[in-house]
Write a protein that holds these residues in place. Structure first.
Motif, short mmCIF file in Angstrom:
data_model
loop_
_atom_site.label_atom_id
_atom_site.label_comp_id
_atom_site.label_asym_id
_atom_site.label_seq_id
_atom_site.Cartn_x
_atom_site.Cartn_y
_atom_site.Cartn_z
N ILE A 16 -64.45 -4.45 84.43
CA ILE A 16 -63.42 -4.46 83.39
C ILE A 16 -63.34 -3.09 82.70
N LEU A 17 -64.52 -2.52 82.38
CA LEU A 17 -64.50 -1.23 81.69
C LEU A 17 -63.94 -0.12 82.58
N ALA A 18 -64.29 -0.14 83.86
CA ALA A 18 -63.77 0.90 84.76
C ALA A 18 -62.25 0.77 84.87
N THR A 19 -61.77 -0.46 85.01
CA THR A 19 -60.32 -0.64 85.15
C THR A 19 -59.61 -0.32 83.84
N ALA A 20 -60.21 -0.72 82.73
CA ALA A 20 -59.62 -0.36 81.43
C ALA A 20 -59.65 1.16 81.26
N GLY A 21 -60.70 1.79 81.81
CA GLY A 21 -60.80 3.25 81.73
C GLY A 21 -59.65 3.92 82.45
N SER A 22 -59.23 3.32 83.56
CA SER A 22 -58.08 3.87 84.28
C SER A 22 -56.82 3.75 83.44
N ALA A 23 -56.65 2.57 82.86
CA ALA A 23 -55.42 2.32 82.10
C ALA A 23 -55.36 3.17 80.83
N VAL A 24 -56.47 3.24 80.13
CA VAL A 24 -56.49 3.99 78.86
C VAL A 24 -56.58 5.47 79.15
#
Ligand code: PHE
Length: 457
Positions: A16-24
């Motif tokens: 989740i954090l890696a994917t959120a990192g991509s989005a943010v």
């Protein structure tokens, strides 16, 4: 398929954090406030939130489905699902888009390093508004320094990429994402306690419905697209590292919520400060690199606020450049069957060339334009305004019309072990609402809607 030896994220939280990192990324902290300022303030926020739920979420779920179902890169995924067809063009579009986005995103990311150093060394201190502007222009148009920072940022991304999915991407995101939240919250508290903060908060949260025009709606949809990293296979690639038990629905909800929260926090950080110091919220791209350090310098311990802010911006950019790099690296590594390190070097080298030319397009290559756009603006235009909407629209069409509903539902519910209460609504959106909405963004961005409207007048 190479499922068994293929990398996966180590934990659900890491995924989740890696994917959120991509989005943010720069999209939330730089582009969102600037778009909101230029598009009527709170009215834009409202439409944006509606677009995130109605458009962003279903497309994100679909990209996750494709990645998790195939365990392949953006191109390989379509080759596996629809062998011998042209659907893999969606993947190629994404890989090329990743390359091109990195070619200009890395330049802006590089500027954050310059500003961290300038803030830290006190160079920003004591300047007036005009010199903030002049110095930014002088720096960005110079030949050597911005290129050094662009290359440095690409190398930083490269090092994380070659460390692998779990030890590189996941571990970096686990440290950087919480750090980013912490810094953002501290800056928000500072901003809302400034004298006159209410005016900024009102601009951000109190919608004036008369400001809602079709162009505001379409701009908000475009921002949704860019900010959630949808339309170019980035989320397909990341979802290919999800493991069997990853809950796609929850992950999509959480990533969307985190990305939206960061955009809202960025607004809360920026607008009270902008109003407190009497700066216009429509200042545009200057808002981050010219206005904010100016604002911070007028506060006690100004250098510290600037350092903290630009570190925040660099971290947000880094977790996004990693995801863009990964799209191209995973494709090169898996489809050409060369080592991950070699693949990463090829991507980094290509991106450096693009990055150098885009950086120079602020200075010596300023007059080298194609269709009236500098190289930097051209990369931005071609990707954000053409390739992402086109890719997203075809992903919707593919999932909406080509994927067997039973297989889709089985994957999204982990073989029936999870409920999916709104499955039919989701399927309806993929088939009818999302592709039409995206087609409208696409036509609008190309200026075609105006042309059509004018044609009939
Ligand atoms: N979503 C990122 C941002 O907000 C940009 C990005 C777009 C990253 C597309 C990956 C893919 O800055």
């Amino acid at each position: 398929m190479i499922t068994s030896e293929r990398a996966t994220f180590g934990s659900k939280f890491g995924a989740i954090l890696a994917t959120a990192g991509s989005a943010v990324g720069l999209g939330n902290i730089w582009r969102f406030p600037y778009m909101l300022g230029a598009n009527g303030g709170a009215a834009f926020l409202l439409i944006y939130l509606i677009c995130v739920v109605l458009l962003g979420l279903p497309v994100m779920i679909s990209e996750f489905y494709i990645g998790k179902h195939t365990h392949r890169n953006a191109v390989g995924a379509f080759k596996e699902m629809a062998p011998g067809t042209k659907w893999s063009l969606i993947g190629y579009n994404g890989v090329i888009a990743a390359f091109l986005i990195l070619g200009f995103y890395a330049v802006v990311s590089g500027w954050t390093i310059e500003y961290i150093i300038q803030a830290f060394s006190g160079t920003l201190h004591g300047k007036d508004a005009a010199s903030f502007q002049a110095d930014f222009e002088m720096f960005s148009s110079s030949t050597v320094r911005p290129i050094i920072w662009t290359i440095a940022f690409i190398l930083l991304t490269h090092v994380i990429i070659i460390s692998g999915v779990k030890d590189g991407i996941e571990r970096a995101s686990k440290v950087m994402m919480p750090a980013l939240f912490l810094i953002l919250i501290v800056l928000c508290i500072r901003s809302v306690t400034l004298p006159g903060a209410e005016k900024g908060l009102e601009f951000f949260f109190n919608p004036d419905f008369s400001k809602i025009t079709s162009s505001v709606v379409l701009s908000a949809m475009g921002q949704t697209f860019f900010s959630l990293s949808i339309g170019m296979g980035c989320l397909i690639t990341y979802a290919s590292y999800f493991n069997k038990t990853t809950n796609i629905q929850n992950t999509a909800l959480q990533v969307t919520a985190l990305d939206t929260l960061v955009s809202v926090l960025a607004g809360v950080m920026i607008f009270p400060a902008v109003f407190c110091f009497g700066i216009t919220p429509t200042a545009g791209p200057e808002l981050v690199f010219i206005t904010l350090p100016n604002v911070f310098e007028q506060l006690p311990l100004g250098w510290l606020w600037s350092v903290v802010f630009f570190i925040l911006l660099a971290l947000a950019a880094l977790t996004s450049t990693i995801s863009l790099h990964e799209v191209a690296t995973a494709y090169t590594h898996e489809e050409f069957k060369i080592s991950r390190t070699k693949a990463a070097w090829l991507v980094s080298a290509g991106v450096m060339v693009l990055g150098i030319v885009s950086s120079l397009s602020f200075g010596v290559l300023k007059d080298f334009t194609i269709g009236g756009l500098t190289f930097f603006s051209l990369l931005d235009y071609v990707t954000a305004k053409i390739m992402l909407p086109l890719g997203g629209m075809f992903i919707c069409i593919y999932v909406g019309y080509r994927v067997d509903r039973k297989i889709l539902k089985a994957e999204l519910t982990n073989e029936g072990t999870l409920p999916f209460y709104f499955f039919n609504t989701y399927a309806f959106f993929m088939k009818y609402i999302a592709p039409i909405a995206i087609a409208m963004i696409f036509l609008n961005e190309l200026g075609l809607i105006n042309k059509i409207v004018n044609f009939f007048q």
